[in-house]
Design a protein around this motif. Structure first.
Motif, PDB file in Angstrom:
ATOM      1  N   VAL A 141      -4.677  -5.815  -3.632  1.00 41.84           N
ATOM      2  CA  VAL A 141      -4.183  -5.677  -2.397  1.00 41.84           C
ATOM      3  C   VAL A 141      -3.735  -7.277  -1.996  1.00 41.84           C
ATOM      4  CG1 VAL A 141      -4.551  -5.533   0.359  1.00 41.84           C
ATOM      5  CG2 VAL A 141      -5.187  -3.735  -1.425  1.00 41.84           C
ATOM      6  N   TYR A 201      -6.052   0.840  -4.937  1.00 42.64           N
ATOM      7  CA  TYR A 201      -5.971  -0.302  -4.031  1.00 42.64           C
ATOM      8  C   TYR A 201      -7.160  -1.111  -3.773  1.00 42.64           C
ATOM      9  CZ  TYR A 201      -1.276   1.757  -3.388  1.00 42.64           C
ATOM     10  OH  TYR A 201      -0.151   2.133  -3.019  1.00 42.64           O
ATOM     11  N   LEU A 243       0.750  -1.004  -0.174  1.00 43.37           N
ATOM     12  CA  LEU A 243      -0.199  -0.116   0.044  1.00 43.37           C
ATOM     13  C   LEU A 243       0.729   1.085  -0.024  1.00 43.37           C
ATOM     14  CD1 LEU A 243      -2.661  -0.966   2.701  1.00 43.37           C
ATOM     15  CD2 LEU A 243      -2.599  -1.178   0.156  1.00 43.37           C
TER      16      LEU A 243
END
Length: 381
Positions: free
Chosen positions: A308, A303, A262
């Motif tokens: 992810v 994301y 991230l």
């Protein structure tokens, strides 16, 4: 083998020297505790008087001089034996040191059987020589460990300096397994532990193809496990230090690589925290151009849950490739990764609620989704 040979020699020497010393003391009536041999009082006294009148020696010193002449080759032979042991094995002197320590201090502390003061002196001299030789070898090994250069193609795993430390500790503990005194060994092991810790601490990322924290984590973990197995009292502090250093470097390793799945989102919220630290009010953060609601949505769109999960799978494979299988640290590191990721997720959610309240902005994946990602990756590998 040298230890067994020396033990056998000492077992034969002790009664021989003691008997010879007792004979001389009785024959020349040099001891207050002896009455002399029957029929030899006059001749013994006359010989003794003649000899002592020619020197300034006391009776005890006279006995030692006689024994030195009788056993004149004893100390040189023992010194030669020590030299041979050193040539056969780099730490052959350690075997001599362990054997002589027990013998010398055993004779000094024994009151049940008579011993030869002459032999005590000779063995004491050789013991000092063995200590000196041992300390020099330890000093050389410490220097070699501290100056060891990492192989240019080394990708991780246990460092050569750590292996050398373990080899010495294993060898020395076997030699001193039944020893009654180990003061010199304790000092040596502590010196070497300090050197090997220094060797690990001096690692540079420029010399390694992998993350330095990962290598340091594995090596400190390896040392901690090794010292737990050996249970050596003088290294208890080093065992605790190794555990602490292993934990510290694992945390650094986890934090470094956790920013990657991230990365942009993490960078965005680091900026938000920096504004708050500068005194910007929570409700005013979204009015900052770089941290507006629109900018946050743009970052969060990058994301989605599937991305992810894919990023976490890539991260797992990368960690698996980095870590050496011998240490079996993958489950521990991955669990630490999961905890840190959850902490970050909760921190992001908290910042959204505080600084972007009522905006309807939320991450594409929930906490339950995140836990399922980690569980799925763990079970499938």
């Amino acid at each position: 083998v040298p230890k067994q040979m020396l033990e056998q020699v000492l077992r034969q020497l002790q009664p021989l020297c003691t008997t010879e010393q007792q004979f001389l003391e009785e024959f020349f009536q040099l001891s207050h505790n002896t009455a002399g041999l029957p029929g030899l009082e006059v001749s013994a006294r006359s010989v003794l008087s003649s000899l002592l009148s020619q020197s300034s020696l006391q009776p005890e010193e006279f006995t030692t001089q006689l024994l030195s002449e009788i056993f004149m080759c004893l100390e040189p032979e023992l010194r030669g034996f020590l030299d041979i042991c050193n040539k056969v094995h780099p730490f052959g002197c350690l075997q001599v040191l362990a054997t002589l320590s027990d013998s010398v201090f055993g004779m000094w502390g024994s009151s049940s059987a008579p011993s030869s003061s002459f032999l005590n002196t000779v063995l004491g001299n050789v013991l000092l020589l063995a200590k000196s030789s041992f300390n020099k070898r330890v000093g050389t090994l410490c220097q070699e460990i501290e100056e060891t250069k990492m192989p240019s193609r080394m990708k991780g795993g246990i460092l050569p300096s750590v292996n050398r430390f373990e080899e010495f500790v294993g060898f020395s503990e076997e030699i001193f397994r039944t020893a009654r005194r180990r003061r010199e060994l304790d000092r040596a092991q502590l010196r070497l532990a300090i050197s090997v810790f220094s060797s690990i601490n001096s690692l540079s990322s420029a010399n390694l193809k992998v993350n330095t924290d990962m290598v340091m984590m594995e090596n400190f973990h390896h040392i901690h496990c090794f010292l737990c197995q050996k249970n050596i009292q003088c290294l208890e502090d080093k065992k605790r230090e190794a555990k602490q250093r292993y934990s510290e470097h694992m945390e650094k390793y986890v934090i470094k690589y956790l920013g990657q799945p991230l990365e942009k989102l993490n960078h965005f919220f680091e900026g938000v925290k920096a504004r708050l630290a500068q005194g910007v009010k929570e409700e005013e953060v979204s009015f900052q151009l770089a941290f507006s609601k629109q900018e946050l949505r743009k970052v969060m769109e990058k994301y989605p849950g599937k991305e992810v999960k894919r990023a976490l799978e890539t991260l797992y494979r990368k960690i698996h490739k980095h870590l050496s299988p011998e240490e079996n640290l993958l489950p521990v590191v991955w669990l630490s990764m999961e905890r840190e990721f959850i902490r970050q997720y909760q921190e992001f959610e908290d910042l959204i609620q505080r600084c972007y309240a009522g905006s309807g902005i939320a991450m594409d994946f929930s906490m339950e989704d995140l836990l399922s990602y980690f569980s799925s990756i763990t079970l499938s590998n």
